[in-house]
Design an enzyme around this catalytic site. Structure first.
Site, PDB file in Angstrom:
ATOM      1  N   SER A 114      -1.995  14.424   7.084  1.00 35.16           N
ATOM      2  CA  SER A 114      -2.255  13.327   5.998  1.00 35.16           C
ATOM      3  C   SER A 114      -3.554  13.515   6.650  1.00 35.16           C
ATOM      4  O   SER A 114      -3.923  12.300   5.116  1.00 35.16           O
ATOM      5  CB  SER A 114      -1.882  12.185   7.657  1.00 35.16           C
ATOM      6  N   ARG A 122      -6.193  12.135   3.529  1.00 39.44           N
ATOM      7  CA  ARG A 122      -7.314  11.328   2.368  1.00 39.44           C
ATOM      8  C   ARG A 122      -8.571  11.721   2.922  1.00 39.44           C
ATOM      9  O   ARG A 122      -9.205  10.778   1.615  1.00 39.44           O
ATOM     10  CB  ARG A 122      -6.891  10.239   3.738  1.00 39.44           C
ATOM     11  N   GLN A 136       2.598   6.156   3.041  1.00 42.59           N
ATOM     12  CA  GLN A 136       2.410   6.700   1.575  1.00 42.59           C
ATOM     13  C   GLN A 136       2.599   5.373   0.580  1.00 42.59           C
ATOM     14  O   GLN A 136       1.718   5.512  -0.068  1.00 42.59           O
ATOM     15  CB  GLN A 136       3.634   7.656   1.266  1.00 42.59           C
ATOM     16  N   ASP A 153       6.957  12.531  11.667  1.00 44.45           N
ATOM     17  CA  ASP A 153       7.957  13.755  11.363  1.00 44.45           C
ATOM     18  C   ASP A 153       8.698  14.507  12.690  1.00 44.45           C
ATOM     19  O   ASP A 153       8.426  15.759  11.966  1.00 44.45           O
ATOM     20  CB  ASP A 153       6.553  14.136  11.123  1.00 44.45           C
ATOM     21  N   LYS A 178      12.749  12.951   2.885  1.00 48.91           N
ATOM     22  CA  LYS A 178      11.774  13.838   3.253  1.00 48.91           C
ATOM     23  C   LYS A 178      11.727  14.646   2.698  1.00 48.91           C
ATOM     24  O   LYS A 178      12.333  15.137   1.877  1.00 48.91           O
ATOM     25  CB  LYS A 178      11.534  13.784   5.411  1.00 48.91           C
ATOM     26  N   ARG A 191      16.564  15.210   6.430  1.00 50.58           N
ATOM     27  CA  ARG A 191      16.274  16.021   7.413  1.00 50.58           C
ATOM     28  C   ARG A 191      17.881  14.767   8.110  1.00 50.58           C
ATOM     29  O   ARG A 191      18.222  15.893   9.160  1.00 50.58           O
ATOM     30  CB  ARG A 191      15.134  15.465   8.073  1.00 50.58           C
ATOM     31  N   ARG A 251       9.683  21.562   8.875  1.00 49.67           N
ATOM     32  CA  ARG A 251       9.963  21.386   9.931  1.00 49.67           C
ATOM     33  C   ARG A 251      11.082  21.686  10.454  1.00 49.67           C
ATOM     34  O   ARG A 251      10.826  21.950  12.072  1.00 49.67           O
ATOM     35  CB  ARG A 251       9.815  19.450   9.791  1.00 49.67           C
TER      36      ARG A 251
HETATM   37  C1  S3P Z   1       2.379  10.307   5.690  1.00 46.91           C
HETATM   38  C2  S3P Z   1       3.271   9.472   5.848  1.00 46.91           C
HETATM   39  C3  S3P Z   1       5.028   9.839   6.020  1.00 46.91           C
HETATM   40  C4  S3P Z   1       4.612  10.864   6.835  1.00 46.91           C
HETATM   41  C5  S3P Z   1       4.327  12.324   5.610  1.00 46.91           C
HETATM   42  C6  S3P Z   1       2.605  11.858   5.814  1.00 46.91           C
HETATM   43  C7  S3P Z   1       1.050  10.053   4.842  1.00 46.91           C
HETATM   44  O1  S3P Z   1       5.288   9.358   5.189  1.00 46.91           O
HETATM   45  O2  S3P Z   1       6.309  11.483   6.665  1.00 46.91           O
HETATM   46  O3  S3P Z   1       4.732  13.779   6.361  1.00 46.91           O
HETATM   47  O4  S3P Z   1       0.556  10.874   4.764  1.00 46.91           O
HETATM   48  O5  S3P Z   1       0.940   9.068   4.832  1.00 46.91           O
HETATM   49  P1  S3P Z   1       5.798   7.757   5.223  1.00 46.91           P
HETATM   50  O6  S3P Z   1       5.032   6.925   5.402  1.00 46.91           O
HETATM   51  O7  S3P Z   1       5.991   7.738   3.141  1.00 46.91           O
HETATM   52  O8  S3P Z   1       7.092   7.347   5.087  1.00 46.91           O
END
Ligand code: S3P
Length: 443
Positions: free
Chosen positions: A25, A29, A172, A321, A348, A352, A394
């Site tokens: 993540s 970013r 996200q 996750d 996902k 999952r 995963r």
């Molecule tokens: C993530 C947010 C999560 C997560 C993903 C990474 C991110 O998804 O499951 O692996 O980096 O913002 P959501 O927040 O959309 O559920």
């Protein structure tokens, strides 16, 4: 690079210390926000994974310079430099939902057309959740199958600041809208039913842009960004707790101990530690100084008698996750693990809930599927068998850890999916004493 596609993992306790790749993540970013600064930004410790490579490639197609090389610690370090412009080709996000959702927010603020797509798994994942707010901001969005799944077409340009009430607690979605908000004509607020990981907010603050964030008493979260300049500051990424979670659970289920060093310990990401503690695991945390606005810690998990429990609400978001590997901890606990409020698991990298059910059954274990979660009875031990990763990294790694506590060897097919987050997983498994036979690989 060689990618292992089929592997056999033998039972045997894991023990020792491991350092996992950089947080996925944060890696996305660092590249995206770094490219928005408009000056050269140093980045260190990024995950050398398929998902992060997809973001780097997309940003180059959007006009950024992205120079990355393997550093001494095995991470990717280098620099990124914007500005970004209308991409000169389709943006291929591979397997990465974070790349597609967040880049769509950035694309909405660029003049011109961006087309975002990915692999078969990503092309099944919903984009209407970002289409609605981006349209409300003034972007024109289209997508396949009634504008619900990628490829996604974004016609960007001048945007309005909005208030968006998201029906899902998704980092996200929140990050997509906040990134679009950076290019809007005024403040943008995203309200969500529960708080979610706040890496975008923290990194924007680190780059000098204040972000207003409140969590109300009933758990709702509201985040507001007001457009302003970003200043160049180095972006250092620490270890991914979602990768570390596999070793934490292995430590709890084995008869020795496993330590994972230098992990991102943001509380919105550390639900796996909170859950293991709640299940009764023997966990030792050592806090390190914060880095790039994020807390950092080492985690040691020793052999534990796990009791069992229920995970719901914000606890689910904080461990989102990690719910696949936590299911294995639940199976080895006394009373089992029930997970509610986790319907997001259905969208996902695979469904999952369904793919975990298939994996558990393939190893002879009971697993009750629920619409919004699962119930794993306790007191179970995996047997030998063959698990298909279902295109999901995963699930593949959960099956590998299951093998270490199984009554016989476990074969995993489709193991190549692991390269999207943790290409060196099998090396680390072997370094901790895991017995691995590679049955098939591709270059
Ligand atoms: C993530 C947010 C999560 C997560 C993903 C990474 C991110 O998804 O499951 O692996 O980096 O913002 P959501 O927040 O959309 O559920």
């Amino acid at each position: 690079m060689t990618v292992v596609e089929r592997v056999r993992v033998h039972p045997g306790t894991l023990a020792g210390t491991v350092r996992v790749p950089g947080d996925k993540s944060l890696s996305h970013r660092a590249l995206m926000l770094g490219a928005l600064v408009g000056e050269r930004v140093e980045v260190t410790g990024l995950a050398p994974s398929g998902d992060v490579a997809a973001t780097a490639g997309a940003l180059r197609t959007m006009g950024a310079t992205v120079e990355l090389a393997l550093d001494a610690a095995g991470g990717l370090s280098g620099h990124v430099r914007g500005p970004l412009r209308e991409p000169d080709d389709v943006l291929d996000c591979g397997n990465s939902g974070t790349s597609l959702r967040l880049l769509a927010g950035i694309a909405a603020g660029l003049d011109g057309v961006s087309v975002l797509t990915g692999d078969a798994s990503l092309r099944r994942r919903p984009v209407d959740r970002i289409r609605r707010p981006l349209e409300a901001m003034g972007a024109r969005i289209d997508a396949r199958a009634g504008a619900t799944v990628p490829p996604l077409v974004v016609r960007g340009g001048a945007l309005r600041g909005i208030r968006y009430d998201s029906p899902v607690a998704s980092a996200q979605v929140k990050s997509c809208v906040l990134l679009a908000g950076l290019a809007a004509d005024g403040p943008t607020t995203v309200a969500s039913p529960l708080r979610s990981r706040d890496h975008t907010e923290r990194m924007l603050e680190h780059l000098g842009l204040p972000v207003a964030s409140v969590t109300t008493e009933d758990g709702r979260e509201e985040v507001t960004v007001t457009p302003g300049p970003l200043r160049a500051a180095p972006l250092a990424v620490t270890g991914d707790p979602s990768s570390g979670a596999f070793w934490m659970v292995a430590g709890a289920l084995g008869d020795d101990a496993v330590s994972v060093t230098d992990l991102n310990a943001n509380p919105t990401r550390f639900g796996v530690v909170a859950t293991l503690l709640e299940l009764g695991a023997d966990v030792t945390l050592t806090q390190r100084g914060p880095r790039t606005g994020e807390p950092v810690a080492d985690v040691r998990v020793a052999a534990s008698e796990l009791a069992g429990g229920v995970l719901a609400g914000v606890g689910v978001v904080d461990a989102l996750d990690e719910l696949p590997i936590l299911a294995l901890a639940g199976a080895r606990s006394r009373d089992g693990l029930e997970v509610r409020d986790a319907a997001e698991l259905r969208v996902k990298e695979s469904d999952r809930i369904a793919s975990l059910a298939a994996a558990f059954r393939a190893l002879g274990m009971a697993f009750e599927e629920r619409d919004d979660g699962y119930l794993v009875p306790g007191g179970q031990r995996p047997g030998p068998g063959t698990v298909d990763a279902a295109g999901d990294h995963r699930i593949a790694m959960t099956a590998a850890i299951a093998a270490t506590v199984a009554t016989g060897p476990v074969e995993i097919t489709g193991f190549g999916a692991v390269s999207s987050s943790y290409p060196s997983f099998l090396d680390d498994l072997a370094a901790l004493g895991g017995r691995v036979e590679v049955l098939a690989s591709r270059t």
